[in-house]
Design a protein around this motif. Structure first.
Motif, PDB file in Angstrom:
ATOM      1  N   ILE A 110       0.841  -1.208   0.000  1.00  6.11           N
ATOM      2  CA  ILE A 110       0.000   0.000   0.000  1.00  6.11           C
ATOM      3  C   ILE A 110       0.870   1.250   0.000  1.00  6.11           C
ATOM      4  O   ILE A 110       0.561   2.239  -0.679  1.00  6.11           O
ATOM      5  N   GLY A 111       1.984   1.213   0.744  1.00  7.58           N
ATOM      6  CA  GLY A 111       2.893   2.351   0.736  1.00  7.58           C
ATOM      7  C   GLY A 111       3.455   2.622  -0.641  1.00  7.58           C
ATOM      8  O   GLY A 111       3.570   3.781  -1.064  1.00  7.58           O
ATOM      9  N   GLU A 112       3.808   1.571  -1.369  1.00  2.00           N
ATOM     10  CA  GLU A 112       4.349   1.758  -2.711  1.00  2.00           C
ATOM     11  C   GLU A 112       3.268   2.147  -3.706  1.00  2.00           C
ATOM     12  O   GLU A 112       3.535   2.838  -4.693  1.00  2.00           O
ATOM     13  N   LEU A 113       2.029   1.736  -3.473  1.00  5.25           N
ATOM     14  CA  LEU A 113       0.917   2.162  -4.318  1.00  5.25           C
ATOM     15  C   LEU A 113       0.563   3.619  -4.078  1.00  5.25           C
ATOM     16  O   LEU A 113       0.162   4.352  -4.989  1.00  5.25           O
ATOM     17  N   ALA A 114       0.726   4.063  -2.814  1.00  4.23           N
ATOM     18  CA  ALA A 114       0.330   5.415  -2.450  1.00  4.23           C
ATOM     19  C   ALA A 114       1.251   6.463  -3.063  1.00  4.23           C
ATOM     20  O   ALA A 114       0.797   7.417  -3.700  1.00  4.23           O
ATOM     21  N   ASP A 115       2.561   6.285  -2.872  1.00  4.86           N
ATOM     22  CA  ASP A 115       3.480   7.319  -3.357  1.00  4.86           C
ATOM     23  C   ASP A 115       4.868   6.768  -3.659  1.00  4.86           C
ATOM     24  O   ASP A 115       5.863   7.463  -3.526  1.00  4.86           O
ATOM     25  N   GLY A 116       4.908   5.503  -4.078  1.00  5.40           N
ATOM     26  CA  GLY A 116       6.210   4.887  -4.300  1.00  5.40           C
ATOM     27  C   GLY A 116       6.370   4.276  -5.671  1.00  5.40           C
ATOM     28  O   GLY A 116       5.840   4.778  -6.668  1.00  5.40           O
ATOM     29  N   SER A 117       7.048   3.154  -5.722  1.00  3.46           N
ATOM     30  CA  SER A 117       7.460   2.552  -6.983  1.00  3.46           C
ATOM     31  C   SER A 117       6.311   1.986  -7.806  1.00  3.46           C
ATOM     32  O   SER A 117       6.467   1.758  -9.008  1.00  3.46           O
ATOM     33  N   ARG A 119       3.113   3.440  -7.756  1.00  3.95           N
ATOM     34  CA  ARG A 119       2.048   4.445  -7.615  1.00  3.95           C
ATOM     35  C   ARG A 119       1.051   4.367  -8.781  1.00  3.95           C
ATOM     36  O   ARG A 119       1.421   4.344  -9.953  1.00  3.95           O
ATOM     37  N   GLY A 120      -0.229   4.304  -8.406  1.00  2.69           N
ATOM     38  CA  GLY A 120      -1.300   4.308  -9.385  1.00  2.69           C
ATOM     39  C   GLY A 120      -1.628   2.962 -10.006  1.00  2.69           C
ATOM     40  O   GLY A 120      -2.586   2.860 -10.774  1.00  2.69           O
ATOM     41  N   GLU A 121      -0.853   1.927  -9.691  1.00  3.57           N
ATOM     42  CA  GLU A 121      -1.117   0.617 -10.292  1.00  3.57           C
ATOM     43  C   GLU A 121      -2.378  -0.009  -9.704  1.00  3.57           C
ATOM     44  O   GLU A 121      -2.698   0.168  -8.540  1.00  3.57           O
ATOM     45  N   GLN A 122      -3.079  -0.763 -10.544  1.00  8.58           N
ATOM     46  CA  GLN A 122      -4.285  -1.471 -10.126  1.00  8.58           C
ATOM     47  C   GLN A 122      -4.045  -2.965  -9.905  1.00  8.58           C
ATOM     48  O   GLN A 122      -4.827  -3.625  -9.216  1.00  8.58           O
ATOM     49  N   ASP A 123      -2.983  -3.476 -10.509  1.00  7.89           N
ATOM     50  CA  ASP A 123      -2.668  -4.903 -10.403  1.00  7.89           C
ATOM     51  C   ASP A 123      -1.167  -5.044 -10.167  1.00  7.89           C
ATOM     52  O   ASP A 123      -0.357  -4.784 -11.064  1.00  7.89           O
ATOM     53  N   ALA A 124      -0.798  -5.455  -8.957  1.00  7.95           N
ATOM     54  CA  ALA A 124       0.613  -5.556  -8.604  1.00  7.95           C
ATOM     55  C   ALA A 124       0.792  -6.609  -7.521  1.00  7.95           C
ATOM     56  O   ALA A 124      -0.136  -6.906  -6.757  1.00  7.95           O
ATOM     57  N   GLY A 132      12.475 -13.139   6.594  1.00  2.60           N
ATOM     58  CA  GLY A 132      11.752 -14.225   5.941  1.00  2.60           C
ATOM     59  C   GLY A 132      11.417 -13.816   4.525  1.00  2.60           C
ATOM     60  O   GLY A 132      12.139 -13.042   3.888  1.00  2.60           O
ATOM     61  N   ILE A 133      10.314 -14.332   4.000  1.00  2.00           N
ATOM     62  CA  ILE A 133       9.810 -13.944   2.681  1.00  2.00           C
ATOM     63  C   ILE A 133       8.349 -13.578   2.838  1.00  2.00           C
ATOM     64  O   ILE A 133       7.519 -14.432   3.181  1.00  2.00           O
ATOM     65  N   GLY A 134       8.027 -12.322   2.613  1.00  2.00           N
ATOM     66  CA  GLY A 134       6.645 -11.859   2.698  1.00  2.00           C
ATOM     67  C   GLY A 134       6.116 -11.513   1.321  1.00  2.00           C
ATOM     68  O   GLY A 134       6.889 -11.165   0.420  1.00  2.00           O
ATOM     69  N   THR A 135       4.808 -11.613   1.134  1.00  2.00           N
ATOM     70  CA  THR A 135       4.200 -11.264  -0.142  1.00  2.00           C
ATOM     71  C   THR A 135       2.882 -10.538   0.092  1.00  2.00           C
ATOM     72  O   THR A 135       2.306 -10.582   1.175  1.00  2.00           O
ATOM     73  N   ALA A 136       2.420  -9.872  -0.961  1.00  5.05           N
ATOM     74  CA  ALA A 136       1.120  -9.204  -0.937  1.00  5.05           C
ATOM     75  C   ALA A 136       0.689  -8.977  -2.378  1.00  5.05           C
ATOM     76  O   ALA A 136       1.518  -9.020  -3.298  1.00  5.05           O
ATOM     77  N   ALA A 137      -0.606  -8.715  -2.574  1.00  2.00           N
ATOM     78  CA  ALA A 137      -1.120  -8.530  -3.926  1.00  2.00           C
ATOM     79  C   ALA A 137      -2.266  -7.531  -3.938  1.00  2.00           C
ATOM     80  O   ALA A 137      -3.037  -7.429  -2.970  1.00  2.00           O
ATOM     81  N   ILE A 138      -2.370  -6.816  -5.044  1.00  2.00           N
ATOM     82  CA  ILE A 138      -3.536  -5.973  -5.323  1.00  2.00           C
ATOM     83  C   ILE A 138      -4.090  -6.427  -6.662  1.00  2.00           C
ATOM     84  O   ILE A 138      -3.340  -6.619  -7.624  1.00  2.00           O
ATOM     85  N   LEU A 139      -5.381  -6.640  -6.718  1.00  2.00           N
ATOM     86  CA  LEU A 139      -6.040  -7.177  -7.902  1.00  2.00           C
ATOM     87  C   LEU A 139      -7.236  -6.305  -8.237  1.00  2.00           C
ATOM     88  O   LEU A 139      -8.126  -6.106  -7.402  1.00  2.00           O
ATOM     89  N   ASP A 140      -7.238  -5.737  -9.439  1.00  2.00           N
ATOM     90  CA  ASP A 140      -8.323  -4.841  -9.858  1.00  2.00           C
ATOM     91  C   ASP A 140      -8.528  -3.713  -8.855  1.00  2.00           C
ATOM     92  O   ASP A 140      -9.665  -3.320  -8.558  1.00  2.00           O
ATOM     93  N   ASP A 246      -1.708 -12.283 -11.995  1.00  2.00           N
ATOM     94  CA  ASP A 246      -1.527 -11.627 -13.293  1.00  2.00           C
ATOM     95  C   ASP A 246      -1.236 -10.129 -13.143  1.00  2.00           C
ATOM     96  O   ASP A 246      -1.969  -9.287 -13.659  1.00  2.00           O
ATOM     97  N   PRO A 247      -0.138  -9.768 -12.461  1.00  2.00           N
ATOM     98  CA  PRO A 247       0.126  -8.359 -12.186  1.00  2.00           C
ATOM     99  C   PRO A 247       0.763  -7.614 -13.358  1.00  2.00           C
ATOM    100  O   PRO A 247       1.367  -8.219 -14.250  1.00  2.00           O
ATOM    101  N   GLU A 248       0.645  -6.316 -13.303  1.00  2.00           N
ATOM    102  CA  GLU A 248       1.354  -5.436 -14.220  1.00  2.00           C
ATOM    103  C   GLU A 248       2.775  -5.178 -13.722  1.00  2.00           C
ATOM    104  O   GLU A 248       3.706  -5.023 -14.512  1.00  2.00           O
ATOM    105  N   VAL A 249       2.904  -5.125 -12.388  1.00  2.00           N
ATOM    106  CA  VAL A 249       4.168  -4.748 -11.758  1.00  2.00           C
ATOM    107  C   VAL A 249       4.489  -5.724 -10.635  1.00  2.00           C
ATOM    108  O   VAL A 249       3.593  -6.148  -9.897  1.00  2.00           O
ATOM    109  N   VAL A 250       5.763  -6.068 -10.495  1.00  2.00           N
ATOM    110  CA  VAL A 250       6.270  -6.827  -9.357  1.00  2.00           C
ATOM    111  C   VAL A 250       7.181  -5.905  -8.555  1.00  2.00           C
ATOM    112  O   VAL A 250       8.170  -5.392  -9.084  1.00  2.00           O
TER     113      VAL A 250
END
Length: 325
Positions: A110-117, A119-124, A132-140, A246-250
């Protein structure tokens, strides 16, 4: 508006006070033996606030979160004293306002969607390569949480070796159990790794080694072999995320990305080669300021929680976030 952000990370606790979306003062200290004292957190926040009041509070934890009940449900070996504790109620008592509570990897995304690498993406998707290894996703445009709060964040526990060790999570052959900072330290201490002279010297000097040590000694065949195995495990996690979402950005972040010039191109090449033939080949990015991703995400979440009618960049990712997939 003054927002307090509390990142209860796996090895360090990071604190920040934000005004109008920008951090104005911050603090950090080490979490000792996977534990944290909320009294210490509260005292440090009081010093950061310096007599001012908080309008909103965001708290990130490294585990499974029940956002409606504001509780940490499970985090293997970490912060046992926080399990099932109503953190929002604690915040209301301590700071005079409730808290929004989120998993740390989701907050980082969410931080990177808000004003970071991203920003503005809908699918990432995001992968955190740290302790460790953490993951997260935003879809549509919606942060993926799932019915029980587990969706999207367990990518580090995908099986990459059917004959691998049992992970603390209970699964066999998890990527995190084979290719994380804690796995490297554990295997090195147990003598389960073949180390070259330079890497062995670092282990003897400090008592432990990290991913950066692998990168810096990668000209040794032993270090190169370990690093290649780690890159393959990380790539498998990302490929699985890409096939699922199926993200646009990783977004690749975490302490490992201090060596981004080595890690990022290698991961991008391997993932693009291993994806399903017709899959979109996503863009790979790493944050300019990865140390503050979680804090910035918490500030955005807390601000939105206080004002759901806001039309900020994160409105798409948080307002709809409770109508999860």
């Amino acid at each position: 508006m003054r927002t307090v952000a509390i990142d209860l990370g796996g090895t360090a606790v990071k604190l920040g006070v934000f005004e109008h979306g920008r951090v104005v003062v911050a603090d950090e200290f080490t979490a000792v033996d996977g534990g944290i004292g909320l009294d210490e957190v509260g005292g440090r926040i009081d010093r950061l606030l310096d007599g001012e009041h908080a309008d909103a509070v965001g708290i990130a934890v490294p585990g499974i979160v029940d956002p409606e009940a504001s509780r940490l449900i499970a985090a293997h070996g970490k912060y046992a004293e926080l399990h099932d504790l109503d953190l929002s109620a604690w915040s209301r008592t301590r700071f005079g306002c409730p808290a929004v509570v989120e998993n740390d990897a989701r907050a980082a995304l969410i931080g990177e969607l808000a004003d970071g690498s991203a920003r503005g993406e809908q699918d990432a998707v995001l992968i955190v390569l740290g302790t460790g290894i953490g993951t997260a996703a935003i879809l549509d445009g919606r942060i993926v949480r799932g019915r029980h709060g587990h969706a999207g964040i367990l990518g580090g526990h995908v099986t990459v070796d059917l004959d691998g060790p049992r992970c603390p999570c209970g699964n066999l052959g998890c990527a995190e159990a084979l290719a994380s900072t804690w796995a490297l330290a554990t295997d090195a201490a147990a003598g389960d790794l073949a180390l070259g002279a330079a890497l062995a010297a670092r282990l003897a000097e400090t008592g432990t080694i990290g991913i950066r040590d692998l990168v810096e000694t990668r000209r040794e065949p032993e270090s190169a072999a370990i690093l290649d195995r780690y890159l393959r495990a990380w790539a498998a996690v990302i490929v699985t995320q890409c096939h699922a979402f199926d993200p646009e950005v990783v977004v690749v972040t975490g302490g490992v990305m201090r060596a981004a010039d080595v890690i990022l191109p290698a991961l991008r090449e391997r993932v693009h080669a291993d994806l399903w033939s017709s899959s979109f080949r996503p863009t790979f990015v790493t944050p300019d300021d990865p140390a503050t991703s979680v804090l910035r995400g918490l500030a955005a979440l807390a601000a939105h929680d206080l004002d759901p009618a806001s039309t900020s960049t994160t409105d798409r990712t948080t307002k709809d976030g409770h109508d999860d997939r």
